[in-house]
Write a protein that holds these residues in place. Structure first.
Motif, PDB file in Angstrom:
ATOM      1  N   VAL A 193      60.798 -27.151  92.797  1.00 17.92           N
ATOM      2  CA  VAL A 193      61.746 -27.931  93.595  1.00 17.92           C
ATOM      3  C   VAL A 193      61.313 -29.394  93.572  1.00 17.92           C
ATOM      4  CG1 VAL A 193      62.433 -26.021  95.118  1.00 17.92           C
ATOM      5  CG2 VAL A 193      60.429 -27.417  95.705  1.00 17.92           C
ATOM      6  N   GLU A 194      62.212 -30.263  94.014  1.00 22.11           N
ATOM      7  CA  GLU A 194      61.966 -31.702  93.957  1.00 22.11           C
ATOM      8  C   GLU A 194      60.692 -32.106  94.687  1.00 22.11           C
ATOM      9  OE1 GLU A 194      64.248 -35.872  95.186  1.00 22.11           O
ATOM     10  OE2 GLU A 194      65.360 -33.977  95.155  1.00 22.11           O
ATOM     11  N   GLN A 195      60.420 -31.475  95.831  1.00 20.28           N
ATOM     12  CA  GLN A 195      59.239 -31.823  96.625  1.00 20.28           C
ATOM     13  C   GLN A 195      57.945 -31.724  95.815  1.00 20.28           C
ATOM     14  OE1 GLN A 195      58.322 -29.040  99.775  1.00 20.28           O
ATOM     15  NE2 GLN A 195      56.285 -29.897 100.025  1.00 20.28           N
ATOM     16  N   LYS A 196      57.867 -30.747  94.937  1.00 15.79           N
ATOM     17  CA  LYS A 196      56.620 -30.503  94.198  1.00 15.79           C
ATOM     18  C   LYS A 196      56.471 -31.424  92.984  1.00 15.79           C
ATOM     19  CE  LYS A 196      55.626 -27.131  97.018  1.00 15.79           C
ATOM     20  NZ  LYS A 196      54.539 -27.254  98.004  1.00 15.79           N
ATOM     21  N   ASP A 197      57.549 -32.079  92.578  1.00 14.71           N
ATOM     22  CA  ASP A 197      57.522 -33.117  91.532  1.00 14.71           C
ATOM     23  C   ASP A 197      56.756 -32.703  90.278  1.00 14.71           C
ATOM     24  OD1 ASP A 197      58.064 -35.526  90.296  1.00 14.71           O
ATOM     25  OD2 ASP A 197      56.436 -36.619  91.301  1.00 14.71           O
ATOM     26  N   GLN A 198      57.079 -31.512  89.749  1.00 12.50           N
ATOM     27  CA  GLN A 198      56.433 -31.085  88.511  1.00 12.50           C
ATOM     28  C   GLN A 198      56.804 -31.976  87.322  1.00 12.50           C
ATOM     29  OE1 GLN A 198      58.075 -28.710  90.474  1.00 12.50           O
ATOM     30  NE2 GLN A 198      56.587 -27.092  90.946  1.00 12.50           N
ATOM     31  N   THR A 199      57.874 -32.757  87.454  1.00 15.99           N
ATOM     32  CA  THR A 199      58.273 -33.666  86.371  1.00 15.99           C
ATOM     33  C   THR A 199      57.178 -34.683  86.082  1.00 15.99           C
ATOM     34  OG1 THR A 199      60.610 -33.454  86.955  1.00 15.99           O
ATOM     35  CG2 THR A 199      60.002 -35.359  85.626  1.00 15.99           C
ATOM     36  N   THR A 200      56.586 -35.248  87.141  1.00 12.00           N
ATOM     37  CA  THR A 200      55.475 -36.190  86.959  1.00 12.00           C
ATOM     38  C   THR A 200      54.293 -35.498  86.289  1.00 12.00           C
ATOM     39  OG1 THR A 200      56.104 -37.619  88.802  1.00 12.00           O
ATOM     40  CG2 THR A 200      53.774 -37.612  88.191  1.00 12.00           C
ATOM     41  N   LEU A 201      54.035 -34.256  86.666  1.00 10.67           N
ATOM     42  CA  LEU A 201      52.941 -33.500  86.056  1.00 10.67           C
ATOM     43  C   LEU A 201      53.196 -33.275  84.569  1.00 10.67           C
ATOM     44  CD1 LEU A 201      50.339 -31.880  86.047  1.00 10.67           C
ATOM     45  CD2 LEU A 201      51.596 -29.943  87.013  1.00 10.67           C
ATOM     46  N   LEU A 202      54.433 -32.945  84.204  1.00 15.57           N
ATOM     47  CA  LEU A 202      54.759 -32.740  82.785  1.00 15.57           C
ATOM     48  C   LEU A 202      54.492 -34.011  81.983  1.00 15.57           C
ATOM     49  CD1 LEU A 202      58.097 -30.665  82.802  1.00 15.57           C
ATOM     50  CD2 LEU A 202      55.764 -29.841  82.568  1.00 15.57           C
ATOM     51  N   LYS A 203      54.906 -35.148  82.531  1.00 16.37           N
ATOM     52  CA  LYS A 203      54.710 -36.418  81.833  1.00 16.37           C
ATOM     53  C   LYS A 203      53.227 -36.759  81.708  1.00 16.37           C
ATOM     54  CE  LYS A 203      59.183 -38.341  83.247  1.00 16.37           C
ATOM     55  NZ  LYS A 203      59.863 -39.334  84.115  1.00 16.37           N
ATOM     56  N   ALA A 204      52.474 -36.495  82.777  1.00 15.03           N
ATOM     57  CA  ALA A 204      51.026 -36.742  82.740  1.00 15.03           C
ATOM     58  C   ALA A 204      50.352 -35.802  81.742  1.00 15.03           C
ATOM     59  CB  ALA A 204      50.426 -36.556  84.139  1.00 15.03           C
ATOM     60  N   PHE A 205      50.794 -34.536  81.744  1.00 17.21           N
ATOM     61  CA  PHE A 205      50.226 -33.553  80.818  1.00 17.21           C
ATOM     62  C   PHE A 205      50.471 -33.960  79.367  1.00 17.21           C
ATOM     63  CE2 PHE A 205      51.027 -29.884  78.065  1.00 17.21           C
ATOM     64  CZ  PHE A 205      49.757 -29.319  78.049  1.00 17.21           C
ATOM     65  N   ALA A 206      51.667 -34.470  79.076  1.00 11.85           N
ATOM     66  CA  ALA A 206      51.986 -34.889  77.709  1.00 11.85           C
ATOM     67  C   ALA A 206      50.997 -35.945  77.228  1.00 11.85           C
ATOM     68  CB  ALA A 206      53.418 -35.419  77.640  1.00 11.85           C
ATOM     69  N   LYS A 207      50.614 -36.849  78.123  1.00 15.15           N
ATOM     70  CA  LYS A 207      49.657 -37.905  77.774  1.00 15.15           C
ATOM     71  C   LYS A 207      48.234 -37.344  77.661  1.00 15.15           C
ATOM     72  CE  LYS A 207      52.293 -41.763  79.731  1.00 15.15           C
ATOM     73  NZ  LYS A 207      52.314 -42.592  78.502  1.00 15.15           N
ATOM     74  N   VAL A 208      47.890 -36.404  78.540  1.00 22.32           N
ATOM     75  CA  VAL A 208      46.580 -35.741  78.456  1.00 22.32           C
ATOM     76  C   VAL A 208      46.443 -35.040  77.115  1.00 22.32           C
ATOM     77  CG1 VAL A 208      45.197 -33.819  79.351  1.00 22.32           C
ATOM     78  CG2 VAL A 208      46.240 -35.443  80.942  1.00 22.32           C
ATOM     79  N   ASN A 209      47.517 -34.358  76.713  1.00 21.77           N
ATOM     80  CA  ASN A 209      47.495 -33.565  75.485  1.00 21.77           C
ATOM     81  C   ASN A 209      47.330 -34.435  74.234  1.00 21.77           C
ATOM     82  OD1 ASN A 209      47.766 -30.819  74.385  1.00 21.77           O
ATOM     83  ND2 ASN A 209      49.578 -31.677  73.371  1.00 21.77           N
ATOM     84  N   GLU A 210      47.668 -35.721  74.353  1.00 25.18           N
ATOM     85  CA  GLU A 210      47.466 -36.644  73.232  1.00 25.18           C
ATOM     86  C   GLU A 210      45.981 -36.890  72.982  1.00 25.18           C
ATOM     87  OE1 GLU A 210      49.641 -40.151  74.212  1.00 25.18           O
ATOM     88  OE2 GLU A 210      51.616 -39.201  73.971  1.00 25.18           O
ATOM     89  N   GLU A 211      45.175 -36.721  74.015  1.00 28.39           N
ATOM     90  CA  GLU A 211      43.725 -36.964  73.899  1.00 28.39           C
ATOM     91  C   GLU A 211      42.917 -35.685  73.788  1.00 28.39           C
ATOM     92  OE1 GLU A 211      41.845 -39.908  76.324  1.00 28.39           O
ATOM     93  OE2 GLU A 211      43.748 -40.883  76.815  1.00 28.39           O
ATOM     94  N   ILE A 212      43.340 -34.649  74.539  1.00 27.22           N
ATOM     95  CA  ILE A 212      42.615 -33.371  74.535  1.00 27.22           C
ATOM     96  C   ILE A 212      43.630 -32.248  74.384  1.00 27.22           C
ATOM     97  CG2 ILE A 212      41.189 -31.773  75.874  1.00 27.22           C
ATOM     98  CD1 ILE A 212      39.918 -34.125  77.262  1.00 27.22           C
ATOM     99  N   SER A 213      43.433 -31.390  73.406  1.00 31.66           N
ATOM    100  CA  SER A 213      44.354 -30.262  73.185  1.00 31.66           C
ATOM    101  C   SER A 213      44.347 -29.352  74.415  1.00 31.66           C
ATOM    102  CB  SER A 213      43.929 -29.470  71.949  1.00 31.66           C
ATOM    103  OG  SER A 213      44.867 -28.457  71.664  1.00 31.66           O
ATOM    104  N   SER A 214      45.518 -29.199  75.040  1.00 31.76           N
ATOM    105  CA  SER A 214      45.589 -28.517  76.336  1.00 31.76           C
ATOM    106  C   SER A 214      46.811 -27.620  76.460  1.00 31.76           C
ATOM    107  CB  SER A 214      45.631 -29.552  77.476  1.00 31.76           C
ATOM    108  OG  SER A 214      44.572 -30.473  77.384  1.00 31.76           O
ATOM    109  N   GLN A 215      46.760 -26.741  77.455  1.00 28.82           N
ATOM    110  CA  GLN A 215      47.875 -25.880  77.829  1.00 28.82           C
ATOM    111  C   GLN A 215      48.142 -26.104  79.323  1.00 28.82           C
ATOM    112  OE1 GLN A 215      49.314 -23.750  75.497  1.00 28.82           O
ATOM    113  NE2 GLN A 215      47.824 -24.378  73.924  1.00 28.82           N
ATOM    114  N   LEU A 216      49.420 -26.053  79.716  1.00 33.00           N
ATOM    115  CA  LEU A 216      49.784 -26.189  81.124  1.00 33.00           C
ATOM    116  C   LEU A 216      50.447 -24.908  81.610  1.00 33.00           C
ATOM    117  CD1 LEU A 216      50.170 -27.820  83.760  1.00 33.00           C
ATOM    118  CD2 LEU A 216      52.299 -28.712  82.796  1.00 33.00           C
TER     119      LEU A 216
END
Length: 373
Positions: free
Chosen positions: A204-227
């Motif tokens: 739901v909007e309150q949990k703002d997983q959209t920001t997490l997805l965007k942050a994860f995409a940038k993390v994954n550019e540096e370290i191979s990761s799974q969310l």
């Protein structure tokens, strides 16, 4: 001492934090002093099977909260209830009305669990809830921040509010970790050799997983990761679409509600909460109890209190993709000894919220409320 009958009222024993809190209180309540009873609307809830066998569980014959008042008041009267305890504003309103209409000795304790409000319409609605809360015998706030919100927006007097943090059943969590295992269909996620980032909460909007997805995409550019994302909700399709746009759809795993989330937390490298607002944030306290490092937004008002201003985990501004990414990477790049130190520090903090300790505070509130005229 004669046992006091405590009736717990909630919409349903679903997979949310409110239901988990009630479950922890009910199961850990001193049976020599209290006889717990649970009343819900006519829904099936994920946590029902975790209730202790001695709990009298009643489902009303309605799924409409507004139609539950008179049947609930009848139960309060017939079951000789001493304390009615509820959580969530609309449920609290019904509990207060039902207690009053029972014309019985029962007293009502309501719990406020979130930092609500913001718009003129929302704040006006909170004033209405506040007027109802004044008819209760006691208001419980699950954090100091929520108490401040109750005073400023609900206009409830500070003297009418007691702060009690959420109970975390550490013994139960440890048992779930020892006896549980990751579902076979999700096991490969944890066997890739990649770092695993995990979150849990309603989509739901309150949990703002959209920001997490965007942050994860940038993390994954540096370290191979799974969310890994635990939880269900109406925004799932839009989050999947967002993942595709970010070209990370093969690294995002929506695994829905899990009755044993702790085994997943335990196998992850970091737990991330991206919420816009919280009351306490039960889930990050539980993550600490599973010995998982935590990164959370510094939203009003729970995370900062749980993590003590960043002492027991990292806090980043709400909605900040760059800072969330930076703190996730900070955890993932730590040396093993540093990670272990962070884990043990967080685990000690989790014990401040241990259910046995917190439930005793609820017992004291119940008995204090009964002593007051």
């Amino acid at each position: 001492m004669e046992k006091k009958n405590v009736l717990f009222f909630i919409y349903q024993m679903g997979g949310g934090g409110a239901a988990r809190t009630l479950l922890n209180i009910i199961n850990n309540l001193d049976r020599e002093k209290f006889a717990p009873k649970l009343v819900t609307l006519n829904f099936d809830g994920s946590y029902e099977h975790e209730l202790k066998s001695d709990v009298e569980f009643i489902k009303l014959r309605t799924t409409r909260l507004s139609r539950s008042i008179f049947s609930l008041s009848k139960i309060i009267k017939e079951k000789d209830i001493d304390i009615v305890f509820s959580t969530i504003p609309r449920v609290n309103t019904i509990a207060i009305l039902a207690t009053r209409l029972s014309f019985s000795k029962a007293k009502c304790v309501v719990r406020e669990a979130d930092n609500l409000g913001g718009t003129f319409k929302e704040d006006l609605q909170l004033r209405g809830f506040g007027m109802m809360y004044k008819l209760s015998n006691q208001v419980v706030s699950l954090s100091e921040g929520v108490k401040e919100n109750l005073v400023s927006k609900y206009k409830v007097k500070p003297s009418h509010i007691e702060v009690i943090y959420n109970p975390v059943d550490i013994q139960h969590i440890n048992h779930k970790i020892v006896t549980g295992k990751v579902d076979s269909q999700f096991q490969p996620i944890f066997e890739t050799g990649d770092k695993v980032i995990i979150t849990a909460g309603r989509l739901v909007e309150q949990k703002d997983q959209t920001t997490l997805l965007k942050a994860f995409a940038k993390v994954n550019e540096e370290i191979s990761s799974q969310l890994v994302i635990l939880g269900e909700g109406p925004l799932k399709d839009s989050l999947i679409s967002e993942a595709k746009q970010l070209n990370i759809e093969n690294r995002i795993h929506f695994i829905g509600f899990q009755s044993n989330p702790y085994i997943y937390f335990k196998h992850a490298d970091v737990f991330v909460l991206s919420s816009i607002h919280e009351g306490f944030s039960h889930v990050i306290a539980e993550a600490l109890a599973t010995k998982t490092p935590v990164v959370s937004t510094n939203c009003k008002s729970g995370p900062s209190e749980v993590l003590n201003g960043g002492e027991f985990g990292y806090l980043c501004p709400v909605g900040s993709v760059e800072e969330m990414k930076a703190y996730i990477l900070k955890v993932l790049k730590k040396e093993k000894d540093e990670v272990n130190q962070m884990i043990e520090h967080g685990y000690r903090r989790a014990h401040d919220f241990d259910a046995k300790k917190i439930v005793k505070q609820y017992e004291e509130i119940f008995l204090k409320t009964l002593r007051e005229k």
